[in-house]
Design an enzyme around this catalytic site. Structure first.
Site: not given
Ligand SMILES: [Zn+2]
Length: 459
Positions: A284-285, A288, A307, A360
């Protein structure tokens, strides 16, 4: 004038903050910061003054190059600099603001944000309005700037930003310098200081760095072992990695959620267990960096573009690594969302719900619905076109839906309206065009189980 209704007291749209030169002197004992921020601005219209967001730090002096009669006034949230002669649209000015204090996180509706002392060191976690706790800025997500950062601090600590730095000795202090050339909004600029060990890692050709406290080497090495494979999978799905490097910081302290900064992912020691339990958060990170950091939002209303996409990237990684398919995960999350209140608009959730888990998950489901509608290859071609066309820019939901229609050569208005604008949860399309294997009944039951048990920890 309100620039972003989600953060109504932040920012000044009358000028662009082109470049920040931040000269910081920080003493860990007593949390004492003295600093000068030299900011190059360009007027977007005729202006007599420019306002900078700054919270909890005291300004002692402001100098405007070539304007000895400029003045300033500080309130609890702003420093307003008034020029002796107005700037015309397109004019530039260089403003040096000297300030000091003991920086503290600010209390917001999203919790404590910004500069925060750790047991031994500090963390900066700003999204969305924490940046003014450590430097005066035009604190808007659409306002991207370059930075030079110099940090003098106690020896024996690593100073980490989302760029490779240099360290020199300056008397009894260490002097660190960083240059951040990629356009970066204030909320994604970060500073991490701690007694960290550094490990260099190759991430499918992208230089990677892992910072962690002594004693966590094994857990960090195990839990980030797949980062290079994630980098490959995401580069294939989303286009080339947008930044010169990727850094991971693991703090000794527990953190509520991991979070992204420019070129960096930040995790607490509670997020790594050496068994890869929170692998989806690592994915996830990293995602980004494409969605949120390179392609940024024009306003916080469009947060699902960060998100929802990062959440979908978790599913893309799961599928690419041979675990649950994106389709299986989508079905399980759809079942979970169906049991929750359906009173949220993904395209405009409002400030209180902008970090709600439903933004999200439903954002990710909207992408999966699009994938089922247009087919796998056109869907990933669209994502790559999105990250290419808007690299280092800012975007709105309308930009995405327009590009999707342009690429698909079809009207997709009712699909997007149902997923993004209506509150009721639509059914997933049947998906005749795609090849991905539908989940078996057993797989679905298992996934639904896992998905219902999951915590809501992600940044
Ligand atoms: Zn996030």
């Amino acid at each position: 004038m309100i620039v972003d209704p989600y953060t109504p007291v932040s920012g000044d749209s009358s000028y662009a903050a082109v470049h920040y030169d931040l000269d910081l002197d920080y003493k860990l004992a007593g949390n004492r910061l003295t600093a000068t921020a030299t900011i190059d601005i360009r007027a977007r219209e005729e202006i007599r003054s420019a306002a900078f967001d700054l919270v909890g730090l005291r300004v002692s002096r402001v100098k405007v190059a070539g304007d000895t009669r400029a003045s300033f006034r500080q309130t609890d949230r702003k420093v307003r600099v008034t020029f002796s002669t107005p700037l015309a649209a397109g004019d530039t000015a260089r403003i040096a603001i000297t300030y000091a204090g003991a920086p503290q996180p600010r209390r917001t509706r999203w919790g404590l944000l910004g500069w925060e002392e750790l047991e031994d060191g500090l963390i900066v976690a700003s999204q969305p309005t924490g940046a003014p706790t450590w430097f005066p800025c035009n604190d808007l997500p659409c306002e991207k700037s370059t930075y030079a950062l110099r940090v003098a601090t106690d020896p024996g600590y690593a100073v980490v930003t989302g760029a490779t730095g240099t360290r020199a000795r300056a008397g009894r202090r260490d002097a660190w310098s960083f240059t951040i050339d990629t356009p970066t909004p204030s909320y994604l600029l970060t500073l991490q200081i701690g007694p960290y060990r550094e490990t260099a890692v190759d991430l499918a050709g992208v230089p990677g760095r892992l910072f962690h406290p002594a004693g966590l080497e094994n857990r960090a090495a195990a839990d980030f072992a797949l980062l290079g494979d994630m980098m490959s999978a995401f580069a294939e799905s989303f286009g080339p990695y947008p930044f010169p490097q990727y850094t991971i910081v693991v703090t000794q302290d527990d953190l509520e959620i991991p979070l992204e900064a420019q070129g960096m992912g930040i995790f607490g020691s509670n997020h790594i267990d050496g068994a890869g339990s929170l692998e989806r958060l690592v994915a996830h990170e990293l995602a980004h960096q494409w969605f949120g950091n390179s392609v940024g939002v024009e306003g916080w209303q469009h947060i699902w573009l960060n998100e929802g996409f990062a959440c979908y990237a978790e599913w893309v990684w799961s599928e690419a690594s041979g675990k649950a398919t994106a389709h299986g995960l989508a079905l399980a999350h759809h079942a979970r969302l169906a049991a929750l209140p359906q009173d949220l608009r993904v395209s405009d959730p409002g400030p209180d719900l902008m970090f709600d888990d439903r933004v999200y998950t439903r954002g990710a489901l909207a992408l999966h619905a699009l994938r089922l509608t247009v087919g796998d290859d056109p869907f990933f071609a669209l994502l790559r076109e999105w990250t290419t066309r808007h690299r280092f820019g800012v975007v709105t939901t309308a930009d995405f839906t327009a590009l999707a229609e342009e690429q698909a050569g079809a009207a997709l208005g009712s699909l997007f309206a149902a997923w993004l604008d209506d509150t009721a949860l639509p059914d997933l399309p049947k998906g005749g065009k795609r090849g991905a294997r539908p989940a078996s009944i057993t797989e679905r039951v298992g996934l639904i189980d896992a998905v219902f048990r999951r915590d809501r920890s992600r940044g």
